[in-house]
Design an enzyme around this catalytic site. Structure first.
Site, short mmCIF file in Angstrom:
data_model
loop_
_atom_site.label_atom_id
_atom_site.label_comp_id
_atom_site.label_asym_id
_atom_site.label_seq_id
_atom_site.Cartn_x
_atom_site.Cartn_y
_atom_site.Cartn_z
N LEU A 75 47.73 -31.63 -106.74
CA LEU A 75 47.44 -30.52 -107.64
C LEU A 75 48.44 -30.33 -108.77
O LEU A 75 48.32 -29.39 -109.55
CB LEU A 75 47.28 -29.20 -106.86
CG LEU A 75 46.30 -29.24 -105.69
CD1 LEU A 75 46.26 -27.89 -104.98
CD2 LEU A 75 44.92 -29.65 -106.14
N CYS A 76 49.46 -31.20 -108.87
CA CYS A 76 50.38 -31.12 -110.01
C CYS A 76 49.72 -31.75 -111.23
O CYS A 76 49.02 -32.75 -111.13
CB CYS A 76 51.69 -31.86 -109.71
SG CYS A 76 52.84 -30.88 -108.76
N HIS A 77 49.96 -31.14 -112.39
CA HIS A 77 49.43 -31.65 -113.64
C HIS A 77 50.25 -32.85 -114.13
O HIS A 77 51.45 -32.93 -113.88
CB HIS A 77 49.47 -30.57 -114.72
CG HIS A 77 48.52 -29.46 -114.47
ND1 HIS A 77 48.85 -28.38 -113.68
CD2 HIS A 77 47.24 -29.27 -114.87
CE1 HIS A 77 47.81 -27.57 -113.62
NE2 HIS A 77 46.82 -28.08 -114.34
N MET A 113 58.86 -29.39 -110.76
CA MET A 113 58.56 -30.37 -109.72
C MET A 113 59.08 -31.75 -110.10
O MET A 113 59.54 -32.50 -109.24
CB MET A 113 57.06 -30.42 -109.42
CG MET A 113 56.51 -29.11 -108.87
SD MET A 113 57.47 -28.38 -107.52
CE MET A 113 57.37 -29.66 -106.30
N GLU A 114 59.05 -32.07 -111.39
CA GLU A 114 59.56 -33.35 -111.85
C GLU A 114 61.07 -33.44 -111.63
O GLU A 114 61.58 -34.48 -111.19
CB GLU A 114 59.19 -33.56 -113.32
CG GLU A 114 57.72 -33.85 -113.55
CD GLU A 114 56.77 -32.66 -113.37
OE1 GLU A 114 55.56 -32.88 -113.37
OE2 GLU A 114 57.23 -31.51 -113.23
N ASP A 128 68.78 -45.31 -98.77
CA ASP A 128 68.23 -46.63 -98.48
C ASP A 128 69.24 -47.74 -98.76
O ASP A 128 69.38 -48.67 -97.97
CB ASP A 128 66.96 -46.87 -99.30
CG ASP A 128 66.39 -48.25 -99.05
OD1 ASP A 128 66.08 -48.57 -97.88
OD2 ASP A 128 66.29 -49.04 -100.01
#
Length: 165
Positions: A75-77, A113-114, A128
């Site tokens: 749902l993120c644009h 969010m980015e 990692d």
């Protein structure tokens, strides 16, 4: 309590319609940490981790994650990012690597969010690349520290130094 924007009146998930929002310059800053053995941090700083240049790989992974958020988070644009930066600050006495991302965009929705995804993926890449020498590493404290632009305006997390978004 505010109504959730990603849920319709029937409780179903939906992508928010941003077509009526104004385009503004937006910026988001996020931070996180990877805590490790001091010897691991020294290996990173001296370029002695067997898998290669940890910070270069983690920086690229962070930028790539910022660019791929709609593929990772439902749902993120999609955003056409103006810039995405990832920086690292070693804190030797604490055996900690601080990570900060700064994402800029001119658009109808923010880049929080980015910025958060960039920090998370950079931290995972550090883990990692170093797990063969230090399985005790801890990724933590990933948070939004500042954002500017949009209808809600400026946000700065209290107690964060340099959170000038």
């Amino acid at each position: 309590m505010k109504r959730l924007t990603h849920v319709d009146r029937h409780g179903q998930a939906r992508m928010v319609d941003i077509s009526e929002k104004d385009e503004t310059r937006r910026e988001a800053v996020a931070r996180g940490t990877v805590t490790m053995q001091p010897v691991t941090l020294r290996m990173i700083q001296k370029g002695r981790v067997p898998k290669g240049d940890v910070l270069a790989a983690a920086r690229i992974a962070g930028v790539m994650a910022a660019k791929r958020v709609p593929d990772l988070i439902p749902l993120c644009h999609s955003l056409l990012l103006s810039s995405a930066e990832v920086e690292f600050t070693p804190v030797e006495e604490a055996g900690r690597l601080d990570i900060e991302s700064r994402v800029k965009v001119t658009g109808r929705t923010g880049a929080e969010m980015e910025a958060l995804a960039a920090v998370a993926m950079a931290a995972l890449t550090v883990y990692d690349m170093c797990k063969a020498v230090d399985k005790e590493m801890v990724i933590g404290s990933i948070r939004l520290v500042a954002k500017t632009g949009g209808k809600s305006g400026v946000y700065r997390r209290l107690g964060e130094n340099g959170a000038e978004g």
